[in-house]
Design a protein around this motif. Structure first.
Motif, PDB file in Angstrom:
ATOM      1  N   TYR A 107     -37.864  28.744  -4.405  1.00  0.00           N
ATOM      2  CA  TYR A 107     -37.527  27.365  -4.070  1.00  0.00           C
ATOM      3  C   TYR A 107     -36.398  26.893  -4.969  1.00  0.00           C
ATOM      4  N   VAL A 108     -35.445  26.181  -4.376  1.00  0.00           N
ATOM      5  CA  VAL A 108     -34.362  25.560  -5.145  1.00  0.00           C
ATOM      6  C   VAL A 108     -34.357  24.083  -4.787  1.00  0.00           C
ATOM      7  N   LEU A 109     -34.755  23.240  -5.745  1.00  0.00           N
ATOM      8  CA  LEU A 109     -34.729  21.802  -5.528  1.00  0.00           C
ATOM      9  C   LEU A 109     -33.384  21.268  -5.996  1.00  0.00           C
ATOM     10  N   THR A 110     -32.773  20.494  -5.153  1.00  0.00           N
ATOM     11  CA  THR A 110     -31.429  20.019  -5.457  1.00  0.00           C
ATOM     12  C   THR A 110     -31.353  18.496  -5.409  1.00  0.00           C
ATOM     13  N   PRO A 111     -30.575  17.929  -6.319  1.00  0.00           N
ATOM     14  CA  PRO A 111     -30.363  16.477  -6.274  1.00  0.00           C
ATOM     15  C   PRO A 111     -29.392  16.148  -5.141  1.00  0.00           C
ATOM     16  N   LEU A 112     -29.453  14.943  -4.670  1.00  0.00           N
ATOM     17  CA  LEU A 112     -28.517  14.509  -3.631  1.00  0.00           C
ATOM     18  C   LEU A 112     -28.485  12.997  -3.587  1.00  0.00           C
ATOM     19  N   LEU A 113     -27.411  12.480  -3.053  1.00  0.00           N
ATOM     20  CA  LEU A 113     -27.344  11.040  -2.804  1.00  0.00           C
ATOM     21  C   LEU A 113     -28.029  10.740  -1.477  1.00  0.00           C
ATOM     22  N   TYR A 114     -27.715  11.537  -0.465  1.00  0.00           N
ATOM     23  CA  TYR A 114     -28.406  11.448   0.819  1.00  0.00           C
ATOM     24  C   TYR A 114     -28.089  12.678   1.637  1.00  0.00           C
ATOM     25  N   TYR A 147     -35.593   9.659  -2.151  1.00  0.00           N
ATOM     26  CA  TYR A 147     -36.479   8.529  -1.894  1.00  0.00           C
ATOM     27  C   TYR A 147     -36.394   8.044  -0.453  1.00  0.00           C
ATOM     28  N   PHE A 148     -35.302   8.400   0.229  1.00  0.00           N
ATOM     29  CA  PHE A 148     -35.015   7.839   1.540  1.00  0.00           C
ATOM     30  C   PHE A 148     -34.902   8.933   2.602  1.00  0.00           C
ATOM     31  N   ASN A 149     -35.188   8.578   3.840  1.00  0.00           N
ATOM     32  CA  ASN A 149     -35.073   9.496   4.966  1.00  0.00           C
ATOM     33  C   ASN A 149     -33.600   9.749   5.298  1.00  0.00           C
ATOM     34  N   PRO A 150     -33.333  10.775   6.108  1.00  0.00           N
ATOM     35  CA  PRO A 150     -31.943  11.109   6.442  1.00  0.00           C
ATOM     36  C   PRO A 150     -31.180   9.940   7.059  1.00  0.00           C
ATOM     37  N   GLU A 151     -29.899   9.940   6.768  1.00  0.00           N
ATOM     38  CA  GLU A 151     -28.995   8.933   7.292  1.00  0.00           C
ATOM     39  C   GLU A 151     -28.362   9.450   8.581  1.00  0.00           C
ATOM     40  N   ASP A 152     -27.446   8.659   9.112  1.00  0.00           N
ATOM     41  CA  ASP A 152     -26.667   9.084  10.266  1.00  0.00           C
ATOM     42  C   ASP A 152     -25.924  10.372   9.921  1.00  0.00           C
ATOM     43  N   MET A 153     -25.403  11.006  10.935  1.00  0.00           N
ATOM     44  CA  MET A 153     -24.692  12.262  10.729  1.00  0.00           C
ATOM     45  C   MET A 153     -23.534  12.074   9.747  1.00  0.00           C
ATOM     46  N   ILE A 154     -23.376  13.054   8.889  1.00  0.00           N
ATOM     47  CA  ILE A 154     -22.254  13.072   7.957  1.00  0.00           C
ATOM     48  C   ILE A 154     -21.072  13.656   8.727  1.00  0.00           C
ATOM     49  N   ASP A 155     -19.994  12.909   8.831  1.00  0.00           N
ATOM     50  CA  ASP A 155     -18.891  13.361   9.675  1.00  0.00           C
ATOM     51  C   ASP A 155     -17.805  14.135   8.939  1.00  0.00           C
TER      52      ASP A 155
END
Length: 180
Positions: A107-114, A147-155
């Motif tokens: 497993y590789v846990l990664t930080p992200l903004l979203y 903390y948050f669910n996925p956002e709209d598609m990253i374009d």
């Protein structure tokens, strides 16, 4: 980043604990597993990974954390007595600069903004994790925690961007494997 800034310390702690519980319930860690995870940057209110680290170390699960050397991210194995220092970005890292050489993480846990609903992630723009993902085993599960669910598609997804396999939030675990 703006949504994260509104979270209180108590919310960060509570949501981080919920994320850990969801991760643990879904992935069923076992002794000998190899988990690579990040040390959170408190000023960015990143998910607290101490829950993961403590659990892993207490249950004979090997723990690895990133350390930036020049333009590269290496993976340092940590133990109960590992010494840490703060780097010039304010990130806690092991004092040791010995790369474990491990590439077959479970497993590789990664930080992200979203991330979006296809598992494309937005980090802090340095590309360290995309380069890291490129070099690890294709069987390693790449897991974002947020903390948050996925956002709209990253374009503006680039060809070198490597999507996540899963996202763990305080309320659920999402798989992106069927989307690849």
């Amino acid at each position: 980043m703006e949504k994260r800034k509104t979270l209180s310390k108590d919310e960060v702690l509570s949501f981080s604990n919920d994320i850990f519980k969801n991760f643990q319930g879904y992935f069923q860690l076992k002794p000998g597993d190899k988990v690579h995870l990040f040390i959170p940057i408190d000023k960015f209110k990143e998910v607290k990974t101490e829950f993961f680290i403590d659990y892993c170390l207490q249950n004979a699960i090997r723990v690895f954390v990133p350390k930036v050397l020049g333009e590269h991210l290496i993976s340092v194995e940590i133990f109960e007595n590992t010494a840490f220092e703060t780097n010039h970005w304010g990130i806690s890292e092991p004092v040791s600069s010995i790369d474990s050489g491990v590439l077959d993480f479970d497993y590789v846990l990664t930080p992200l903004l979203y991330c979006d609903s296809a598992g494309n992630r937005v980090g802090y723009g340095k590309g360290f994790y995309d380069a890291f993902f490129e070099n690890i085993s294709s069987t390693s599960k790449k897991i974002g925690v947020n903390y948050f669910n996925p956002e709209d598609m990253i374009d503006d997804v680039r060809e070198e961007d490597i999507p996540l396999d899963y996202l763990v939030t305080p309320t659920e675990v999402l798989s992106f494997l069927g989307l690849k």
